[in-house]
Design a protein around this motif. Structure first.
Motif, short mmCIF file in Angstrom:
data_model
loop_
_atom_site.label_atom_id
_atom_site.label_comp_id
_atom_site.label_asym_id
_atom_site.label_seq_id
_atom_site.Cartn_x
_atom_site.Cartn_y
_atom_site.Cartn_z
N TYR A 72 0.83 -1.20 0.00
CA TYR A 72 0.00 0.00 0.00
C TYR A 72 0.87 1.25 0.00
CZ TYR A 72 -4.49 2.30 0.62
OH TYR A 72 -5.63 3.03 0.41
N MET A 73 1.94 1.17 0.77
CA MET A 73 2.83 2.32 0.85
C MET A 73 3.50 2.62 -0.49
SD MET A 73 5.22 3.10 4.09
CE MET A 73 3.91 3.41 5.22
N SER A 74 3.57 1.61 -1.32
CA SER A 74 4.15 1.81 -2.65
C SER A 74 3.23 2.62 -3.55
CB SER A 74 4.42 0.48 -3.34
OG SER A 74 5.16 -0.35 -2.52
N ILE A 75 1.95 2.66 -3.20
CA ILE A 75 1.02 3.43 -4.02
C ILE A 75 0.78 4.80 -3.42
CG2 ILE A 75 -1.33 3.48 -5.00
CD1 ILE A 75 -0.24 1.07 -6.11
N ASP A 76 0.52 4.83 -2.12
CA ASP A 76 0.18 6.12 -1.50
C ASP A 76 0.58 6.11 -0.04
OD1 ASP A 76 -2.37 8.44 -2.07
OD2 ASP A 76 -1.24 8.27 -0.21
N GLU A 77 1.58 6.92 0.27
CA GLU A 77 2.13 6.91 1.62
C GLU A 77 1.16 7.49 2.63
OE1 GLU A 77 5.54 9.47 2.41
OE2 GLU A 77 6.53 7.78 3.39
N HIS A 78 0.54 8.61 2.29
CA HIS A 78 -0.32 9.26 3.27
C HIS A 78 -1.55 8.42 3.59
CE1 HIS A 78 1.42 13.56 3.02
NE2 HIS A 78 2.35 12.63 2.92
N GLN A 79 -2.10 7.78 2.55
CA GLN A 79 -3.23 6.88 2.82
C GLN A 79 -2.78 5.73 3.70
OE1 GLN A 79 -5.79 5.64 -0.37
NE2 GLN A 79 -5.28 7.44 -1.57
N ALA A 117 -2.79 6.88 7.05
CA ALA A 117 -4.16 7.00 7.56
C ALA A 117 -4.68 5.64 8.00
CB ALA A 117 -5.07 7.61 6.49
N LEU A 118 -4.38 4.61 7.22
CA LEU A 118 -4.82 3.26 7.59
C LEU A 118 -4.22 2.88 8.94
CD1 LEU A 118 -4.40 1.40 4.18
CD2 LEU A 118 -6.55 1.77 5.41
N GLU A 173 -3.15 16.59 8.70
CA GLU A 173 -3.86 16.02 7.56
C GLU A 173 -4.57 14.73 7.97
OE1 GLU A 173 -1.22 15.56 4.20
OE2 GLU A 173 -2.38 13.82 3.50
N ILE A 174 -3.86 13.86 8.68
CA ILE A 174 -4.44 12.58 9.07
C ILE A 174 -5.55 12.79 10.10
CG2 ILE A 174 -3.91 10.32 10.10
CD1 ILE A 174 -2.62 10.72 7.35
N TYR A 179 10.53 3.77 -1.88
CA TYR A 179 9.07 3.90 -1.86
C TYR A 179 8.64 5.10 -2.70
CZ TYR A 179 7.63 0.55 1.78
OH TYR A 179 7.32 -0.58 2.47
N LYS A 212 8.83 4.29 -6.30
CA LYS A 212 7.75 3.40 -6.73
C LYS A 212 6.47 4.21 -6.95
CE LYS A 212 9.38 -0.27 -3.81
NZ LYS A 212 9.13 -1.28 -2.79
N ARG A 213 6.16 5.05 -5.97
CA ARG A 213 4.93 5.84 -6.09
C ARG A 213 4.99 6.75 -7.31
NH1 ARG A 213 5.66 6.33 -0.48
NH2 ARG A 213 6.42 8.47 -0.66
N ILE A 230 4.49 4.70 -10.45
CA ILE A 230 3.10 4.29 -10.64
C ILE A 230 2.26 5.49 -11.09
CG2 ILE A 230 1.03 3.60 -9.36
CD1 ILE A 230 2.76 1.58 -7.87
N PHE A 247 -3.46 -5.00 -4.06
CA PHE A 247 -3.46 -4.82 -2.62
C PHE A 247 -4.21 -3.54 -2.27
CE2 PHE A 247 -1.84 -3.77 1.49
CZ PHE A 247 -1.24 -4.88 2.05
N TYR A 248 -3.81 -2.48 -2.97
CA TYR A 248 -4.37 -1.15 -2.73
C TYR A 248 -5.88 -1.16 -2.94
CZ TYR A 248 -5.16 3.87 -3.65
OH TYR A 248 -5.63 5.16 -3.65
N LEU A 304 -10.06 7.81 3.60
CA LEU A 304 -9.01 7.75 2.57
C LEU A 304 -9.24 8.79 1.48
CD1 LEU A 304 -8.59 3.87 2.38
CD2 LEU A 304 -7.08 5.53 3.48
N VAL A 361 -7.93 12.09 2.70
CA VAL A 361 -6.47 12.15 2.58
C VAL A 361 -6.08 12.45 1.14
CG1 VAL A 361 -4.33 10.84 2.81
CG2 VAL A 361 -6.14 10.53 4.49
N GLN A 388 -6.70 16.06 0.20
CA GLN A 388 -5.71 16.96 0.80
C GLN A 388 -4.39 16.86 0.05
OE1 GLN A 388 -5.28 16.94 5.06
NE2 GLN A 388 -7.32 16.15 5.35
N GLU A 389 -4.04 15.65 -0.38
CA GLU A 389 -2.78 15.48 -1.09
C GLU A 389 -2.80 16.23 -2.42
OE1 GLU A 389 -0.43 11.51 -0.43
OE2 GLU A 389 -2.56 11.10 -0.69
#
Lengths: 302, 169, 195, 667
Positions: free
Chosen positions: A47-54, A57-58, A106-107, C99, C102-103, C106, C124-125, C185, C188, C191-192
């Motif tokens: 998940y962190m590879s897609i979106d760190e802030h989300q 939040a998780l 933000e979180i 990381y 990667k982001r 993507i 996963f996401y 989510l 978040v 905001q981003e």
């Protein structure tokens, strides 16, 4: 002290035996463990590879849940996360939120959507840490009914519980599990791969790469005379255990090597019933070793 | 010569007087300079030989003459060039804090820091932090402040005996 | 014989703002302090499969070799074991840099197509976003179907064994308050975007 | 009363001089604007700017203005007073003015170098100049105090730096006390076999100097001794030295070593400190054959007599000169010296702090200092490079930068490791024919003949792999790795990760401050830099001075240094000390406190505050009296005096109040 328990997704799937044995051992030690209600995925690696802030939040949602459900001791709710990935991500989120005010705001705003609030009053613990430092080795020793004499064990810590956020053991040469194994009557073998990586999800995505890493780990444990490997993480356990057939097709010198959770090993030494420890779920059984052990135990008693 | 703008005309710029001891903190401020560590320009440093020389009146005078904050810098405990002048400074600092409270001045406007000669980065950090603290507190509102320089020539205090005795060239 | 390729890089092919972006993205300004000692590469258990060692990735990020970095296999091979981060003498958070890359890849959609790792990340996401938890069995099945269908027969016996031992439950996991989590989510995300 | 009435020569006439310092100040501060501003300030007669005020023409400009414009006050706005205050005070003196009618404004270190915005920098500079103008009006003429200096010098530490400094001073006819903590002088250099880059034998060049120290009529050598207290000030330090008992009377022992042979322990069996535990010694021993003084000592920790009180004490009989004295007690010596040179050296980085290199875990991982002893002909193996199991290594890896250039340990480069690693690589290859690998981050060979030495090693076929080693392990993957130590490293020049199996690993540990540097620093009242080395007064212009006058630095206690640099610095420190004591007196800053008798109420508040017992009470007149000879000018009594009777020259209340108002009036 009472603890909240965050299972994480793996302990409901491939790592079911970890959950079973963990709960059994804590029950036997008389320590209350309550599962965090409505917990969600910790936000781990993928998940962190897609979106760190989300991902943060998780993690923060779980921490907020813990704060509202747990009763604090020493100013913080104790939250046990047995999976190394969950443990690391929760810790990482906690430290990043503490260090970055903007992120924290933000979180906080986002969590309010669901009526949650995280105030930073959770202490994230790994069960190995709790057992060795809170419960104590002597207390565990008191519960040992069937010392695992003669058993040589490779203690495998994997990467994520000792670095970079955890503080309960030395990142380069951790020893808590070795100490624990010794208390159970077994002998930890000295091996240099305690914290080398198992490849994580790479066994699923680029199998050859992951398999080689696990082959090297298994082979070294074997060469150092270990009867079995003990792990603290569902992913490590799965990687080391599940692919041994595939690995052997490529590297024939590998003998089957049982891979247990450290909680299963404690349970065995405490004489808990194998089914409570989920031993039947192992792909490489330890029945033979168990039989040898109980004979040894009978011997000792006689 | 620019007169200080009235408050509210532009964002508030704190005026801070810093009393630094010659051996540790003043040297650290020199080091911050040599290392080009930039910090808030609001700090005006006055050199004393020792933080023990800090007469509480200096602090009060600074506030009276328009300082919004006063910073005292000395050697770390045990490091004083004169053995323990810094401990004396600490005592006076604590006393001053109480006094300021009585006078209705926020005690955060006075700060004491131990900064050794090698801690240039600490000068930078403290200067920035303290400026922000004072900025948050806003201007200290006491009596009207002098705008232009009005040197009270007519009221020059008497020079010390040495000067009076005509040792001047 | 491999095709002969031009290896020179002209300044116009580089992205001078890349380093800044990655520093902001990863929160690791010490990236600029790298002395190219290679500790990260030798601490890395996977560097032996990487097209560029982690050290070279850092150098290339710093110099704006955006294309090369984003299309490299290295960033996807990182297993997040943090060995490099712990060992780095300049305390660069290399794992977080990976990381961030990667982001970035993507987001820009430049990763190698049907490369299993980003596909897994995406699966996963999506699952977690929808249900709040992951069900390992379904995720793995989908991953194999999408990226390695030919390998399914070879893995079927393992799958069967796991099923029999109750380690591959097919009942999907999920949390109660899914809508609530999705709202969190989405906030978040919003905001981003504004940030 | 008006100012011109107070001041007989028509009141203050001030000259303000603003320095550009090249672009150092002018690049940020609008110097011209500051000058124009200064002209508007009261009593300012001239205000000028100049590129380099401290240069000859700059100084001359001030002198001329003093004469022409009858200036009686001068302000220079330039760098820190710690740098050039003395320079400009001299300018006033040369122009016939009292030098204390001067005030310096620090607009470089405190303004131009630390301020982002040019506008703000200029405003800040103006405020500081305004304050100085107000202050200098209240300055007074003062006389410097002259104090005679003792012409003895204390040198602390008997390594190569201390030895060289002591010899230089002694040769100049000064009496030197050389105090060394260990039983022998020689320091780290005595442990080395060869020195880079010339491969001189260390003993051949060091031992003559050691004997010269022992024989020199002007040197009092106290080994096995430590400084325990330092009082006083420049020119007049009182120092107490503890001399630990060696249980052997130094004056009687001739170093025949028969007592050692006679010891009831037939074999040497205790780890020998000088050989870092690689060799063995008896309870009565001499650290190494050329130890200076050549006097044995008894270690009470291992001697049976001290431990049990039961021993035949065969050593007593063996000594014909009756030099052994089991009753010897420690002695405290008190000396008075005019200057002190600290040459307390360094310690090597503890390799155990990097567990991934396996020091202390794998027996064949050595520190470089241990290998120095192994390759030393006088060392435990007689100069043969042998592993602990007696094997001769066939492959050796030398890991550079151990503990250096690392945020987790020491950020700095230790400067000597590259070169000593090259030296050890050469010696190991020469003695064993082994394949030697150097693992380095960057090769640093700036020094005379150093790069040439590197070139020689390259040609000798030593391997140089550019990469910092992540791990040393006994985990073998391939058959050739079995039984070896494997070094895992990225060969960064090739871009691949390599595993290199070796028999022996040498850790090129960096240099660190002595573990007790902090206590020593406090005792001598000097400063330490961030990393813990003693801090020099100025990195370029006062590299061997400290902030405490009369105390100088030599060698690696100031920062990592090789032998040539240590010796050069020791010479410089000796010259500074000589310059100080040879003059016969020092001039002290006239910043002492004094009592205005008619104001003193006799409350005695000041008396207990003075750390130097400089204030006494005159019972007859019921007032406090300050002994200016003892006063060091901290001003603590001044700040405490309730009636304003205690005052301080150069830091008068009036001056400081003016400065406070000055910085605030103009913002």
């Amino acid at each position: 002290m009472s603890y909240l328990y965050f299972p994480g997704c793996s302990l409901k799937g491939t790592g079911r035996a970890y959950e079973e044995s963990l709960l059994a051992v804590f029950r036997a030690l008389g320590i209350p463990l309550t599962e965090l209600a409505d917990w969600n995925c910790c936000g781990a690696t993928a998940y962190m590879s897609i979106d760190e802030h989300q991902a943060f939040a998780l993690a923060a949602r779980n921490l907020a849940l813990a704060e509202s459900q747990g009763s604090p001791a020493d100013g913080a709710v104790q939250l046990i996360a047995p999976c190394s990935a969950c443990y690391l991500v929760l810790l990482k989120a906690q430290q990043c939120l503490a260090a970055d005010i903007a992120l924290c705001q933000e979180i906080t705003i986002a969590l309010k959507e669901e009526g949650h609030c995280y105030r930073g009053r959770v202490r994230i613990r790994h069960p190995l840490d709790v057992l060795v430092h809170d419960v104590g080795l002597s207390e565990i020793a008191r519960h040992v009914r069937q010392p695992l004499r003669g058993l040589k064990i490779a203690c495998y810590y994997g990467c994520q519980i000792v670095r970079p956020f955890a503080l309960f053991d030395r990142p380069h040469d951790p020893s808590t599990m070795d100490d624990l194994v010794r208390i159970l009557g077994a002998e930890p073998v000295s091996w240099p791969l305690k914290t080398h990586c198992c490849g994580g999800s790479l066994t699923g995505t680029i199998p050859e790469v992951g398999w080689r890493l696990n082959y090297l780990l298994l082979r070294e444990a074997q060469r150092r005379g270990a009867h079995l490997i003990v792990t603290v993480c569902p992913l490590c356990q799965f990687n080391l255990e599940a692919y041994q057939d595939q690995i052997r097709q490529r590297y024939p010198d590998l003998a089957p090597m049982p891979v247990l959770y450290f909680t299963q090993l404690i349970g065995m030494a405490m004489g808990l019933p194998p089914r409570e420890l989920g031993l039947q779920r192992l792909l490489i059984p330890v029945d033979g070793l168990m039989a040898a052990l109980s004979k040894e135990g009978a011997h000792a008693r006689a | 010569m620019s007169e200080r703008p009235m408050e509210g005309e532009r964002s508030f710029e704190p005026r801070i007087v810093a009393f630094f001891c010659n051996w540790c903190t003043y040297t650290a401020a020199d080091l911050a300079g040599t290392a080009r560590m930039t910090y808030a320009p609001n700090i005006r440093i006055i050199r004393l030989m020792c933080s023990g020389r800090l007469d509480p009146q200096f602090v009060l005078a600074a506030f009276r003459h328009g300082a919004d904050g006063v910073l005292i810098g000395g050697c770390h405990p045990g490091d004083c060039h004169y053995q323990e002048g810094n401990y004396k400074a600490l005592r006076r600092y604590l006393l001053l804090k109480r006094l300021l409270r009585e006078m209705g001045i926020e005690e955060e406007r006075l700060r004491l820091e131990w900064i050794s000669a090698s801690e240039g980065d600490r000068v930078q950090k403290v200067a920035n932090e303290f400026t922000e603290t004072i900025r948050r507190l806003g201007p200290l509102r006491l009596a009207p402040r002098p705008g232009v320089i009005r040197l009270p020539v007519a009221a020059l205090p008497e020079p010390s005996p040495a000067a009076r005795e005509g040792a001047l060239p | 014989m491999a095709a002969i390729e031009r290896r020179i890089r002209y300044e116009s092919e580089l992205d001078p703002s890349f380093a800044r972006e990655i520093i902001a993205f990863s929160g690791s300004p010490s990236l600029m302090a790298c002395i190219q000692c290679g500790t990260c590469s030798s601490a890395c258990p996977l560097s032996l499969y990487m097209d560029y060692t982690p050290r070279r990735i850092i150098a290339m990020v710093r110099e704006g070799f955006k294309q090369e970095v984003l299309s490299s296999r290295t960033i996807w091979l990182c297993a997040s074991c943090y060995a490099c981060t712990v060992e780095c003498p300049k305390q660069i958070r290399i794992t977080d840099v990976m990381y961030a890359l990667k982001r970035y890849a993507i987001r820009e959609g430049v990763h190698p197509p049907r490369f299993p790792i980003p596909v897994l990340a995406r699966l996963f996401y999506n699952t977690v976003r929808r249900r709040g938890r992951l069900t390992e069995s379904w995720t793995v099945l989908r991953l194999y179907l999408q990226t390695m269908p030919l390998r399914i027969p070879g893995m079927s016996s393992l799958g069967w064994k796991l099923l029999r031992r109750g380690r591959f439950p097919l009942r999907p996991e999920g949390i109660r308050d899914r809508q609530g989590l999705q709202r969190v989510l989405r906030v978040v995300e919003r905001q981003e975007v504004t940030a | 009363m008006r100012a011109h009435e107070i001041y007989p020569n028509g009141g203050p006439r001030i000259g303000v001089y603003v320095c550009h310092c090249g672009l150092n100040i002018a690049g940020k501060v609008d110097v011209h604007e500051v000058v124009e501003f200064a002209k508007t300030l009261p009593f300012v007669v001239v205000a000028r700017e100049y590129k380099f005020m401290c240069s000859d023409p700059g100084q001359e400009m001030i002198r001329e203005d003093i004469r022409e414009h009858r200036l009686n006050r001068v302000i220079v706005a330039s760098c820190s007073p710690l740098l050039h205050e003395a320079t400009f005070r001299r300018v006033l003196e040369q122009a016939g003015q009292n030098p204390f009618f001067f005030q310096m404004v620090n607009i470089r270190e405190h303004v131009s170098w630390v301020t982002e915005d040019p506008r703000e920098a200029t405003e800040k500079a103006k405020a500081l100049v305004a304050a100085a103008v107000r202050r200098v009006i209240f300055h007074e003429p003062l006389q410097r105090r002259r104090v005679p200096v003792k012409d003895h010098v204390l040198v602390v530490g008997g390594g190569i730096a201390g030895i060289h400094a002591a010899l230089t001073l002694a040769d100049a006819g000064k009496h030197v006390y050389l105090v060394e903590r260990e039983p022998t002088i020689g320091g780290h250099m005595a442990m080395f076999d060869k020195t880079f880059p010339t491969l001189d034998c260390a003993a051949c060049i060091l031992t003559p100097k050691m004997s010269a120290v022992a024989a020199h009529p002007n040197i009092t050598l106290w080994t096995y001794s430590e400084v325990i207290q330092v009082e006083g000030f420049v020119g007049n330090f009182r120092v107490r030295v503890r001399r630990k008992p060696r249980y052997v009377i130094e004056e009687l022992c001739v170093g025949c070593l028969q007592c050692i042979d006679a010891c009831v322990y037939k074999d040497a069996r205790f780890p020998d400190e000088f050989n870092l535990g690689l060799g063995k010694r008896k309870p009565i021993y001499i650290p190494f054959p050329q130890a200076t003084p050549r006097v044995v000592l008894i270690d009470p920790e291992t001697c049976i007599w001290f431990k049990t009180g039961k021993c035949k004490r065969t050593c007593l009989e063996a000594c014909e000169r009756k030099a052994i004295d089991f009753e010897q007690q420690e002695r405290i010596e008190e000396i008075e010296v005019g200057a002190i040179i600290l040459a307390t050296g360094f310690k090597t980085f503890d390799a155990r702090r990097i567990p991934e290199y396996g020091y202390g875990k794998y027996p064949n991982v050595y520190t470089a200092l241990e290998v120095e002893r192994l390759v030393n002909a006088a060392g435990p193996t007689g100069g043969e490079v042998r592993l602990r199991d007696g094997r001769v290594p066939k492959r050796v890896g030398i890991i550079h930068c151990v503990g250096s250039r690392d945020e987790r340990f020491n950020r700095y480069c230790s400067r000597v490791c590259c070169m000593y690693s090259l030296k050890l690589a050469h010696l190991i290859k020469e003695r064993t024919g082994a394949e030697v690998y150097n693992f380095y981050i960057d090769m640093r060979t700036p020094g005379k003949g150093y790069e040439e030495f590197y070139d020689r090693l390259l040609q000798e076929g030593v391997h140089f792999i550019r990469g910092r080693v992540a791990e040393v392990t006994d985990w073998a993957i391939t058959p050739e790795e079995e039984g070896k130590l494997i070094i895992r490293v990225e060969d960064t020049l090739i871009g691949v990760v390599r595993r290199i199996p070796v028999d022996m690993v040498v850790l090129a540990v960096g240099l660190e401050p002595q573990p007790d540097a902090e206590e020593v620093r406090r005792m001598f009242n000097i400063s330490c830099s961030k990393e813990g080395f003693f801090l020099e007064r100025h990195p370029k212009l006062a590299p061997v001075s400290t902030f405490t006058d009369g105390i100088f630095l030599a060698g690696a206690c100031q920062g990592p240094k090789d032998i040539p640099d240590s010796v050069a610095q020791a010479g410089a420190a000796a010259a500074e000390a000589l310059a100080l004591i040879d003059k016969g007196y020092v001039e002290l800053e006239p910043n002492t406190a004094y009592i205005v008798e008619e104001l003193c109420s006799g409350c005695k508040t000041c008396i207990s505050l003075c750390p130097y017992n400089a204030i006494s009470f005159d019972e007859v007149r019921a007032i406090a009296v300050i002994n200016e000879a003892l006063c060091k000018g901290c001003g603590t009594c001044v700040a405490a005096c309730p009636s304003g009777a205690a005052r301080q020259h150069l830091f008068e209340d009036a001056q400081i109040f003016q400065e406070i108002e000055g910085v605030l009036a103009y913002v």
